[in-house]
Design an enzyme around this catalytic site. Structure first.
Site, PDB file in Angstrom:
ATOM      1  N   SER A   1      14.114  33.348 101.731  1.00 32.87           N
ATOM      2  CA  SER A   1      12.812  32.772 102.067  1.00 32.87           C
ATOM      3  C   SER A   1      12.926  31.277 102.316  1.00 32.87           C
ATOM      4  CB  SER A   1      11.856  33.006 100.900  1.00 32.87           C
ATOM      5  OG  SER A   1      10.684  32.243 101.048  1.00 32.87           O
TER       6      SER A   1
ATOM      7  N   LYS B   1      15.410  33.418  94.708  1.00 36.04           N
ATOM      8  CA  LYS B   1      15.990  33.375  96.059  1.00 36.04           C
ATOM      9  C   LYS B   1      17.140  32.361  96.104  1.00 36.04           C
ATOM     10  CE  LYS B   1      13.247  36.429  97.878  1.00 36.04           C
ATOM     11  NZ  LYS B   1      13.760  37.795  98.101  1.00 36.04           N
TER      12      LYS B   1
ATOM     13  N   TYR C   1       9.956  33.037  91.181  1.00 38.23           N
ATOM     14  CA  TYR C   1      10.216  33.811  92.400  1.00 38.23           C
ATOM     15  C   TYR C   1      11.132  33.022  93.340  1.00 38.23           C
ATOM     16  CZ  TYR C   1       9.552  34.986  97.282  1.00 38.23           C
ATOM     17  OH  TYR C   1       9.783  35.234  98.616  1.00 38.23           O
TER      18      TYR C   1
HETATM   19  C1  UD1 Z   1       3.956  32.338 100.071  1.00 35.87           C
HETATM   20  C2  UD1 Z   1       4.807  31.869  98.943  1.00 35.87           C
HETATM   21  C3  UD1 Z   1       6.254  31.903  99.389  1.00 35.87           C
HETATM   22  C4  UD1 Z   1       6.616  33.325  99.770  1.00 35.87           C
HETATM   23  C5  UD1 Z   1       5.666  33.847 100.821  1.00 35.87           C
HETATM   24  C6  UD1 Z   1       5.896  35.333 100.975  1.00 35.87           C
HETATM   25  C7  UD1 Z   1       3.416  30.291  97.663  1.00 35.87           C
HETATM   26  C8  UD1 Z   1       3.220  28.885  97.245  1.00 35.87           C
HETATM   27  N1  UD1 Z   1       4.409  30.522  98.519  1.00 35.87           N
HETATM   28  O1  UD1 Z   1       4.137  31.447 101.182  1.00 35.87           O
HETATM   29  O2  UD1 Z   1       7.082  31.473  98.357  1.00 35.87           O
HETATM   30  O3  UD1 Z   1       7.940  33.380 100.261  1.00 35.87           O
HETATM   31  O4  UD1 Z   1       4.310  33.653 100.434  1.00 35.87           O
HETATM   32  O5  UD1 Z   1       5.026  35.856 101.908  1.00 35.87           O
HETATM   33  O6  UD1 Z   1       2.705  31.177  97.221  1.00 35.87           O
HETATM   34  N2  UD1 Z   1      -4.030  30.147 102.330  1.00 35.87           N
HETATM   35  C9  UD1 Z   1      -5.397  29.920 102.280  1.00 35.87           C
HETATM   36  N3  UD1 Z   1      -6.202  30.896 101.751  1.00 35.87           N
HETATM   37  C10 UD1 Z   1      -5.708  32.074 101.258  1.00 35.87           C
HETATM   38  C11 UD1 Z   1      -4.316  32.302 101.322  1.00 35.87           C
HETATM   39  C12 UD1 Z   1      -3.512  31.311 101.848  1.00 35.87           C
HETATM   40  O7  UD1 Z   1      -5.878  28.875 102.708  1.00 35.87           O
HETATM   41  O8  UD1 Z   1      -6.499  32.911 100.786  1.00 35.87           O
HETATM   42  C13 UD1 Z   1      -3.160  29.118 102.905  1.00 35.87           C
HETATM   43  C14 UD1 Z   1      -2.121  28.597 101.928  1.00 35.87           C
HETATM   44  O9  UD1 Z   1      -2.641  27.547 101.169  1.00 35.87           O
HETATM   45  C15 UD1 Z   1      -1.000  28.186 102.883  1.00 35.87           C
HETATM   46  C16 UD1 Z   1      -1.115  29.175 104.036  1.00 35.87           C
HETATM   47  O10 UD1 Z   1      -2.435  29.705 103.961  1.00 35.87           O
HETATM   48  O11 UD1 Z   1      -1.217  26.900 103.370  1.00 35.87           O
HETATM   49  C17 UD1 Z   1      -0.128  30.309 103.947  1.00 35.87           C
HETATM   50  O12 UD1 Z   1      -0.226  30.902 102.673  1.00 35.87           O
HETATM   51  P1  UD1 Z   1       0.561  32.241 102.277  1.00 35.87           P
HETATM   52  O13 UD1 Z   1       0.311  33.288 103.282  1.00 35.87           O
HETATM   53  O14 UD1 Z   1       0.247  32.552 100.853  1.00 35.87           O
HETATM   54  O15 UD1 Z   1       2.092  31.849 102.448  1.00 35.87           O
HETATM   55  P2  UD1 Z   1       2.923  30.645 101.753  1.00 35.87           P
HETATM   56  O16 UD1 Z   1       2.187  30.015 100.667  1.00 35.87           O
HETATM   57  O17 UD1 Z   1       3.422  29.777 102.844  1.00 35.87           O
END
Ligand code: UD1
Length: 344
Positions: free
Chosen positions: A128, A157, A153
């Site tokens: 990741s 990795k 987690y």
């Molecule tokens: C997350 C994990 C990462 C993992 C990946 C697997 C965290 C901090 N990181 O990545 O380690 O490998 O998932 O898929 O959890 N967002 C919103 N609202 C929501 C959900 C997300 O605004 O309800 C935003 C988040 O703040 C972020 C972006 O969308 O900026 C992407 O979020 P997400 O899909 O959870 O992925 P990551 O956080 O990048």
């Protein structure tokens, strides 16, 4: 490739199932091991409906070393292993660190041990971009240093990559490729397989599709005070079928003896960053759905911006992400509609 057998652990999961499909489309035979702890056996029907073939399926936990040895004795001629089976919820890993270290590292070590004992040469690992944390330089290349992991987690990795490095150094017949995923999203264009999160989704796109279909009231946008053009955080969202195809070319590279080192590492992303609000807008445009959302505070542990430098993967693997963002978001939406219709 005909008459080549690939083991896909976690093959009924989200990325595993898409990879099984792409392998079978390329003529590979596939055997899946999955304990179904976070997936459903019906995924096998989806794979069969798309490819016209059924993968072999064995249901057990790879932590069970004896059961795994029995598996290797039956499936004698494995050309490669792709290892997806792992826990992946960041928040849960903070609450239950031992469960994460125990599962994610034991499965990896059992498989590597099995490869040595039963003469399997080629291994692909599901890593990741989380290993980079907030990189100092963007886009981030494979040679960027690990940042101290934000969660158990993420740490699994990092440790997994170190374990692989040590094991291939000590066993020169072994070849491994670690693929560092950015943010995989979307579903197969047939809408027959896709992401099936249990409970409330943690990731952005499943949360969006569940909100649009009415299961969730509103999407919470985590933070609009980042140092980015619209203030929301930036990620590199990659289509899951594109991602799956990178696994197929990685396997082909190893089988054809093209690896340059015993452990190779590649970023799998598009090279383009999108903000949360850009995703929301693109979703609304491509689906015609209106999304209910609210800006709230930042989510703990989130980085501001991360997207891939894809030059090395493009050149060495001869692979490139191709499907656009809107098409990908539409595929996620079509999948969500298919799942809900089926449940009705
Ligand atoms: C997350 C994990 C990462 C993992 C990946 C697997 C965290 C901090 N990181 O990545 O380690 O490998 O998932 O898929 O959890 N967002 C919103 N609202 C929501 C959900 C997300 O605004 O309800 C935003 C988040 O703040 C972020 C972006 O969308 O900026 C992407 O979020 P997400 O899909 O959870 O992925 P990551 O956080 O990048």
């Amino acid at each position: 490739m005909k008459n080549r057998l690939v083991l896909v652990t976690g093959g009924t999961g989200y990325i595993g199932s898409h990879t099984a499909v792409e392998l079978m489309n390329e003529g590979f035979d596939v055997v899946i091991i999955d304990n179904l702890s976070n997936s459903d056996k019906s995924v096998l029907d989806g794979i069969a409906a798309i490819t016209g073939r059924r993968p072999f399926f064995e249901q057990f936990d790879i932590c069970d070393k004896e059961r795994l040895a029995d598996f290797f004795k039956v499936y004698k001629k494995l050309d490669a292993i792709i290892h997806f089976a792992a826990y992946k919820a960041v928040g849960e890993s903070v609450e239950k660190p031992l469960m994460y270290y125990q599962n994610n590292l034991t499965t990896l070590m059992n498989l590597l041990q099995g490869m040595i004992e039963f003469n399997v040469s080629n291994f692909v690992f599901s890593s990741s971009a989380t290993v980079y944390g907030q990189p100092d330089v963007l886009p981030v290349t494979e040679s960027a240093p690990f940042k101290s992991a934000d969660s158990p987690y993420g740490n699994t990795k990092q440790i997994a990559e170190e374990i692989m490095r040590d094991v291939v150094n000590a066993n020169k017949d072994l070849y491994a490729i670690s693929l560092r995923y950015f943010n995989p999203i979307g579903a197969h264009p047939s809408a027959l397989i896709g992401e099936l999160p249990r409970g409330v989704p943690n990731n952005l796109v499943p949360f969006i599709t569940q909100t649009a279909i009415g299961i969730r009231d509103e999407l919470k946008v985590f933070g609009d005070d980042y140092n980015t053009p619209d203030g929301t955080a930036i990620r590199d969202y990659i289509n899951v079928v594109d991602l799956a195809k990178a696994h197929v070319v990685s396997i082909q590279r190893m089988i054809e003896g093209k690896s340059k080192r015993n452990l190779e590492i590649f970023n799998l992303g598009t090279g383009k960053g999108s903000s949360v609000m850009e995703i929301v807008n693109a979703f609304e445009k491509s689906t015609g759905e209106k999304l209910n959302y609210k800006i709230v505070g930042r989510r703990a542990g989130d980085v501001e911006s991360v997207y891939a430098d894809t030059k090395y993967a493009n050149k060495e693997l001869g692979w490139k992400a191709e499907v656009g963002l809107k098409e990908t978001l539409l595929s996620a939406w079509n999948w969500e509609k298919y799942v809900r219709n089926k449940k009705r």
